[in-house]
Write a protein that holds these residues in place. Structure first.
Motif, PDB file in Angstrom:
ATOM      1  N   ASP A  29      61.244  59.822  40.345  1.00 40.58           N
ATOM      2  CA  ASP A  29      61.120  58.662  41.480  1.00 40.58           C
ATOM      3  C   ASP A  29      60.756  57.320  40.668  1.00 40.58           C
ATOM      4  OD1 ASP A  29      61.008  60.536  43.598  1.00 40.58           O
ATOM      5  OD2 ASP A  29      58.758  60.925  42.997  1.00 40.58           O
ATOM      6  N   SER A 154      72.998  62.499  37.837  1.00 40.85           N
ATOM      7  CA  SER A 154      73.194  61.651  39.168  1.00 40.85           C
ATOM      8  C   SER A 154      72.494  60.383  38.820  1.00 40.85           C
ATOM      9  CB  SER A 154      73.091  62.285  40.269  1.00 40.85           C
ATOM     10  OG  SER A 154      73.290  61.435  41.429  1.00 40.85           O
ATOM     11  N   ALA A 155      73.003  59.202  38.897  1.00 40.99           N
ATOM     12  CA  ALA A 155      72.188  58.077  39.248  1.00 40.99           C
ATOM     13  C   ALA A 155      71.310  58.074  40.129  1.00 40.99           C
ATOM     14  CB  ALA A 155      73.199  56.878  39.232  1.00 40.99           C
ATOM     15  N   THR A 156      71.516  58.848  41.354  1.00 41.27           N
ATOM     16  CA  THR A 156      70.578  58.667  42.653  1.00 41.27           C
ATOM     17  C   THR A 156      69.659  59.801  42.586  1.00 41.27           C
ATOM     18  OG1 THR A 156      71.887  59.912  43.622  1.00 41.27           O
ATOM     19  CG2 THR A 156      72.458  57.523  43.950  1.00 41.27           C
ATOM     20  N   SER A 157      69.525  60.619  41.460  1.00 43.51           N
ATOM     21  CA  SER A 157      68.748  61.875  41.399  1.00 43.51           C
ATOM     22  C   SER A 157      67.195  61.405  41.258  1.00 43.51           C
ATOM     23  CB  SER A 157      69.000  62.783  40.267  1.00 43.51           C
ATOM     24  OG  SER A 157      68.004  63.795  40.035  1.00 43.51           O
ATOM     25  N   ARG A 158      66.080  61.955  42.084  1.00 43.45           N
ATOM     26  CA  ARG A 158      64.824  61.715  41.905  1.00 43.45           C
ATOM     27  C   ARG A 158      64.145  62.340  40.444  1.00 43.45           C
ATOM     28  NH1 ARG A 158      60.864  65.607  43.478  1.00 43.45           N
ATOM     29  NH2 ARG A 158      59.373  63.925  43.389  1.00 43.45           N
ATOM     30  N   GLU A 160      65.089  62.523  36.502  1.00 44.50           N
ATOM     31  CA  GLU A 160      66.113  62.096  35.293  1.00 44.50           C
ATOM     32  C   GLU A 160      65.634  62.624  34.103  1.00 44.50           C
ATOM     33  OE1 GLU A 160      68.117  58.111  36.989  1.00 44.50           O
ATOM     34  OE2 GLU A 160      66.380  57.934  35.613  1.00 44.50           O
TER      35      GLU A 160
END
Length: 203
Positions: A29, A154-158, A160
């Motif tokens: 997040d 992915s850049a939008t993954s909660r 990383e």
DNA sequence: CTGCCGATCGCCT
DNA sequence: GGCGATCGGCAGC
């Protein structure tokens, strides 16, 4: 920190990925009030079709199919009907392999983790215990079945995974995996030697 | 559809 | 060190 790990990092032999994931950061997040950063201190490798302890041993069943897909995705499952366990899918598309995340040390977002672990408990949870054990790690990071299949590249993954800017030279302990009944002799558990957040039994 | 069992955890003795 | 909680996947009927 250098930045999020790309798909190439995970598209390698699972044992190599497992070892090199130690001291990497889980970033959950990012950029929100719920941001948590935690350093991985313990993982286990599961080797797919050639590993009777792997959920992928019987082939691409509905549950295990995710592990036969592209690397860099989360495989999350429910254990004993109560706890969740999170894995990172490795190897090329078509080859199953995954690394179970067993323990991490909280670097940032301790209060968020503490809330998720349960505030009504009788005793205060010591900091090293907050993400200690695969079930506790998922609970503290808010990872559940809804995160199954998540693309951590992915850049939008909660969720990383970041490589540290400077890779510190830690001693890596290696031993048999925990809580399995098959292939118990294979030393596929890896941990940062002596770190207080490593789960039991100690390596 | 049924029955078994598990990559766990925390409380109890 | 032992055990109960609790439920989804999977194999077999």
């Amino acid at each position: 920190m250098a930045g999020p790990l790309g798909r190439d990092f995970f598209a390698r032999p699972t044992v190599q990925v497992a070892r090199s994931l130690l001291t990497c950061r889980l970033v959950v997040d990012r950029g929100t009030v719920d941001e948590v950063v935690a350093t991985l201190v313990e993982v286990e490798a599961y080797l797919g079709l050639r590993d009777p302890a792997s959920h992928a041993y019987r082939g691409p069943t509905p549950r295990a199919g995710i592990m036969f897909g592209p690397p860099g995705h989360l495989y999350v499952y429910l254990s004993y009907g109560i706890h969740h366990c999170a894995n990172l899918v490795c190897e090329d598309h078509g080859t199953a392999g995954a690394v179970l995340l067993r323990a991490a040390a909280v670097e940032r977002g301790e209060e968020v983790v503490r809330e998720r672990r349960g505030s009504g408990l009788a005793r205060v949870i010591p900091v090293p215990d907050l993400l200690r054990g695969p079930g506790n790690l998922c609970r503290g990071l808010g990872i559940a079945l809804g995160d199954n299949g998540l693309d951590v590249c992915s850049a939008t993954s909660r969720v990383e995974v970041w490589e540290p800017a400077v890779r510190s030279r830690v001693a890596v302990a290696r031993g048999p995996r925990v809580g399995i009944s098959a292939a118990t002799e294979r030393p596929l558990r890896f941990a940062v030697r002596g770190h207080p957040a490593v789960s039991r039994p100690a390596l």
